[in-house]
Write an enzyme that holds these catalytic residues in place. Structure first.
Site, short mmCIF file in Angstrom:
data_model
loop_
_atom_site.label_atom_id
_atom_site.label_comp_id
_atom_site.label_asym_id
_atom_site.label_seq_id
_atom_site.Cartn_x
_atom_site.Cartn_y
_atom_site.Cartn_z
N GLU A 65 0.84 -1.21 0.00
CA GLU A 65 0.00 0.00 0.00
C GLU A 65 0.87 1.25 0.00
O GLU A 65 0.60 2.22 -0.73
CB GLU A 65 -0.93 -0.02 1.21
CG GLU A 65 -1.74 1.26 1.40
CD GLU A 65 -1.60 1.82 2.79
OE1 GLU A 65 -1.23 3.02 2.91
OE2 GLU A 65 -1.85 1.09 3.78
N GLU A 138 10.22 1.43 2.17
CA GLU A 138 8.89 1.42 2.78
C GLU A 138 8.67 0.21 3.69
O GLU A 138 7.89 0.28 4.63
CB GLU A 138 7.81 1.47 1.70
CG GLU A 138 7.85 2.72 0.85
CD GLU A 138 7.65 3.99 1.65
OE1 GLU A 138 6.80 3.99 2.58
OE2 GLU A 138 8.34 4.99 1.37
#
Length: 973
Positions: A65, A138
């Site tokens: 995401e 991330e």
């Protein structure tokens, strides 16, 4: 025109409850499903939702995401998401990972901006770059700055989830869910467990995207007043590039058990939290079968309100009255998954009290199912639900996104996407059954809870050794991984670390940045949006009215000037505010009062508001009592207002003690989730009266006051009651009172006589206090300790006192600073979940803050170099985008009630239409001069600013050892 050659129109239906024409399509080639909601709402919404059921707790769905928004085929820049944050008029821009799905919604009132957002998001979802470097940044990676140093874990999601696991309340909620579904995707943590995240490989990450990020696995929603035909053209441009697949993304049903289970977990605590103290928490949880009937789903949601929805709800009251704990855990009905569940529990219990709480919950539910629930409680809950459904007030959250998620509760699992959007029929069926004498909610309790053996009891207890043990485990894992590498392997990790940092520091090519669609300054309105306001005097009270279309609802606010209170009483104010509506009156206990509020209004509450005045002349400080009702119940609303502000039972010692314990427990359990707000509040408190008061009433100072107040209630209750009574006598009255009404003119005119009678029925009240509040500027650097795995770091100063005069252009400079330098240095390179800066233009208080941050001194160094970044200047493209972003916050979307209250706040703070228009013009004309002026001020913040850190004792001690004890240490937990 509802036909499109690439889409099959499956169904068309007018849905009166949401004033929308719904068209449900299926893409012929790929099978993608589209819900197109056509209406007059200018706050347009787009969202794509994908089934993304994880198989483990490595956080793959969550990391993905984050990662898909870090560059795509059409927009090959490092952070298109941030470019949109910087230069869009969006009213919503985010992405969310759930237990079984991932959603990418956007919203904007500007049509051109809306289409820009949609295109960037579609390209990000279906054609992301998701390089290995993005995965490392991330998700997680080994970081080694030189071949001699120890390796550490870094990664945005890794540190975000470390922060989440530092919150006992969040941990309990997650363990409670996982305990019920050991054999399905709901039995793993989709957000990621920090212990499991380093097991995730890039190959699995890439495969997860290819399996699930596909039109065949997509459910798309459009909502608003944009062209319905163009919606399909936009989607076809993307969907046509794919062939149909079977994503195999369905979530299987958890097999039922025939006996309950017990789970015991621990959370990291300081040594002071254990040893006979009530630091444990418990939940009792029941898994339900899949619910496909809208009436049953609505009834179960109302049952939550019946049981625990208010302080007077019978199960909640039984738990609090028991004295077993200090406050409820996140109790209620969790319906965002295929098999929903009920969860009820208490925090602040003794380690051995879990079974007692379990037995009390079951006994109370059994009693309610046998003896019946008070009909007035049921009536209040049904009315509250109906009011909320009809009002459809989602606050600042776009209505279209709320409807998208409501639809997903059915649509995602292969059921009717429109059924959850229509509430008239299921609501009428429930009301008809109740009118016929059916025991609707008693039966639900018996059927879905008491006769349901698929139950877990989860006990969470404090462990003073856990933080150190987990830190040691992580260090041992890292050392083992490092020792397994030869010299070449270690060199490769160091080289990879340096390369990632170099990539993070490198700018995007101008030609790539130019691809990000954006508005121009010419697209922006030159004038602020006006909110209607009329000013008058009514029985000696200032009355403000706002003629706005509110669909038959009257929003009514009464304000009482806090300048009536001396400083010695101010710490009691939050308790007094709660006591107004949660202690009952001399004529009815608080259960009856709560029922009355629920049966006749849309809600009554109270809150405080504090701000430095725009002219800098002191603090605007008010207590507001606020409520809403349909026009035919305004008399009931005014009657309730009168009773709660003049006759609340401030002598209700037991109830008040319960509220203090709940507030204390609530602060403790939420500390890790609001740490950036805590440190920002604390550092600003040294520089301005309004910030100082806010901290006294809601920060660490107030938490310490609550701990002392418990002892006061036990040992000197008359003094506590006297303080509360004195607040009422000084505060409540016509003197210093204002009234604010938001409704259409017909309702306002009809209300005026009743409002006049209400005002004259109040005492005159006191004048301003002569004692003052006692504020004296006292900045200091401080380390607040708690047993967490991450830090929250703030540094700030009062820029006005440093000679800086904020303008609208300052807001543009701060926008640029946050979306470039702070994002890159604190989040991308530093690995924190967030980093930002903010300025109160009225008070002049400025603060940098970080959120869930693995660093401490390194983050302070980043703050201190911010001025150098701003001095380098800004390019025209970045300047324009930042101007657009700031105008987007100025022109934020507001529903009518928010417009009326916002207009009142402007009035009370002295923020005039002329001043706001001047600020807008300063924003639109921002230049490099504004950036350099702020840079000069931040030079002084670097030299003289104060630091406040919330972090572990170990982290703060290490920082003090390195920087000569610059932080005064204060133990919070």
């Amino acid at each position: 025109m509802s036909e499109h050659p690439a889409f099959e129109l499956v169904r068309e239906q007018q849905i009166g409850e949401i004033s929308s024409l719904a068209r449900f399509y299926r893409h012929k080639k790929t099978g993608a499903e589209v819900l197109s909601l056509i209406n007059e709402d200018e706050n347009k919404v787009f969202g794509v939702t994908l089934k993304t059921p994880p198989e483990d707790s490595t956080g793959v769905a969550h990391i993905l995401e984050h990662s898909v928004l870090c560059g795509s085929r059409k927009y090959p820049v490092k952070k298109p998401f941030v470019e949109l944050l910087k230069g869009s008029l969006h009213t919503f821009l985010n992405a969310m990972t759930f237990s079984d799905k991932t959603a990418y919604p956007v919203a904007s009132q500007n049509l051109k901006d809306f289409y820009n957002l949609v295109d960037v998001y579609l390209d990000a979802v279906y054609f992301p770059l998701i390089t290995e470097d993005t995965f490392r940044q991330e998700g997680w990676h080994y970081e080694l700055d030189n071949t001699q140093g120890p390796m550490v874990f870094k990664g945005v999601v890794f540190n975000e989830m470390k922060g989440a696991y530092s919150s006992p309340a969040a941990l309990l909620g997650k363990v409670s869910q996982l305990s019920l579904y050991p054999d399905t995707t709901y039995g793993v943590n989709s957000g990621g467990d920090p212990k499991a995240i380093p097991d995730l490989t890039y190959e699995y990450f890439k495969d997860f995207h290819s399996r699930f990020y596909h039109p065949s696995n997509s459910r798309v929603v459009f909502y608003g007043d944009d062209d319905p035909a163009k919606r399909l053209d936009i989607l076809e441009a993307y969907f046509s590039q794919f062939e149909r697949i079977d994503p195999k993304a369905d979530v299987p049903l958890q097999k039922r058990w025939n006996a309950p289970r017990q789970v015991h977990e621990t959370y990291a605590a300081s040594p002071d939290e254990v040893g006979g103290k009530k630091t444990a928490m418990v939940t009792v949880n029941w898994m339900l079968d899949e619910i496909t009937d809208p009436e049953a789903m609505l009834a179960l949601n109302i049952l939550e309100s019946v049981l625990v929805g208010t302080p007077a709800a019978p199960l909640r009251k039984a738990l609090i009255d028991s004295g077993l704990g200090e406050g409820l855990t996140g109790s209620g009905f969790a319906d965002g998954i295929r098999q929903p569940y009920f969860t009820f529990g208490l925090k602040g219990i003794a380690d051995d009290a879990g079974s007692k709480v379990q037995d009390l919950i079951i006994a109370t539910l059994d009693y309610l199912s046998r003896e019946g629930i008070d009909p007035k409680t049921i009536e209040a809950a049904v009315n509250t639900a109906e009011f909320a459904l009809r009002e459809n007030n989602t606050g600042s959250f776009p209505r279209g996104i709320a409807l998208m998620f409501r639809s997903m509760g059915s649509w995602l699992y292969g059921h009717d996407p429109l059924a959850p959007l229509s509430f008239e029929a299921p609501l009428k069926a429930i009301k008809d059954k109740l009118a016929a004498g059916e025991r609707v909610f008693e039966t639900l309790i018996r059927t879905h809870i008491l006769n349901n053996p698929h139950r877990t009891t989860v006990l969470l207890t404090a462990d003073p050794n856990k933080a150190a043990e987990e830190s040691a485990e992580e260090r041992a894992r890292l050392d083992e991984a490092q020792q397994a590498l030869d010299a070449a392997g270690i060199a490769a990790v160091a080289e990879q670390t340096a390369r990632l940092k170099a990539l993070q520091e490198a700018g995007d090519p101008p030609e790539a940045l130019a691809r990000i669609p954006t508005l121009t300054l010419a697209d922006l309105p030159r004038a602020n949006k006006a909110i209607p306001i009329a000013r008058e005097e009514l029985e000696g009270v200032s009355l403000y009215t706002h003629d706005l279309p509110t669909s038959g609802v009257v929003y009514l606010d009464f304000g009482f000037n806090l300048d009536r209170l001396p400083g010695r009483l101010m710490p009691y104010l939050p308790l007094f505010i709660r006591a107004l509506t949660q202690t009952g009156t001399s004529r009815e206990d608080f259960v009856s009062l709560t029922q009355r509020i629920g049966r006749t209004t849309g809600g009554v509450g109270a809150n405080r508001w504090l701000s430095t005045r725009r002219d800098g002349a002191g603090t605007a400080a008010w207590l507001f009592v606020r409520g809403k009702a349909t026009t035919d119940h305004v008399g009931d609303l005014l009657s309730i207002f009168h009773d709660v502000i003049t006759d609340a039972r401030l002598d209700n010692r037991e109830r008040i003690k319960q509220m203090v314990l709940e507030s204390k427990a609530g602060f403790e359990s939420s500390l890790a989730g609001m740490g950036n707000g805590i440190v920002s509040m604390r550092v600003r408190a040294g520089f301005s009266e309004a910030d100082w008061l806010n901290e006294k009433l809601g920060g660490v100072s107030h938490y310490f006051f609550l701990k002392d107040l418990i002892a006061q209630i036990e040992g000197n209750w008359p003094a506590v009651q006297a303080a509360l009574e004195e607040i009422r006598s000084l505060l409540i009255g016509r003197s210093g009172m204002i009234a604010n009404v938001t409704a259409d003119n017909f309702a306002i005119a009809a209300l005026r006589p009743e409002l006049a009678r209400f005002i004259t029925g109040l005492p005159v009240g006191a004048g301003p206090s002569l004692e003052g509040w006692g504020f004296e500027p006292s900045p200091q650097s401080e380390g607040l300790t708690f047993p967490g795995q991450v830090n929250y770091v703030a540094k700030g100063a009062n820029l006005k006192e440093l000679g800086f005069a904020p303008t609208g252009g300052t807001a543009v400079a701060i926008k640029h600073l946050n979306t470039t330098y702070m994002w890159d240095k604190v989040r991308v390179q530093g690995g924190a979940y967030g980093g930002s800066s903010g300025l109160d233009p009225f008070a002049g208080t400025f603060a940098f803050t970080s959120y869930r941050d693995p660093n401490l001194l390194g983050t302070i160094d980043v703050y201190d170099k911010a001025s150098a970044f701003l001095k380098a200047g800004v390019g025209e493209q970045d300047l324009v985008r930042s101007v657009i972003g700031v105008i987007g916050t100025v022109d934020t979307y507001r529903l009518p009630d928010a417009k009326g209250f916002t207009s009142l706040i402007w009035e009370l703070s002295g923020d005039t239409d002329e001043a706001r228009q001047q600020r807008r013009e300063e924003i639109l004309s921002a230049s490099n001069r504004d950036f350099k002026a702020l840079a000069e001020a931040l030079d002084q913040v670097a030299r003289t600013g104060q630091v406040v850190v919330l972090g572990s004792e170990t982290a703060i001690k290490a920082a003090n050892d390195e920087r000569g004890g610059f932080l005064k240490v204060t133990k919070v937990l």
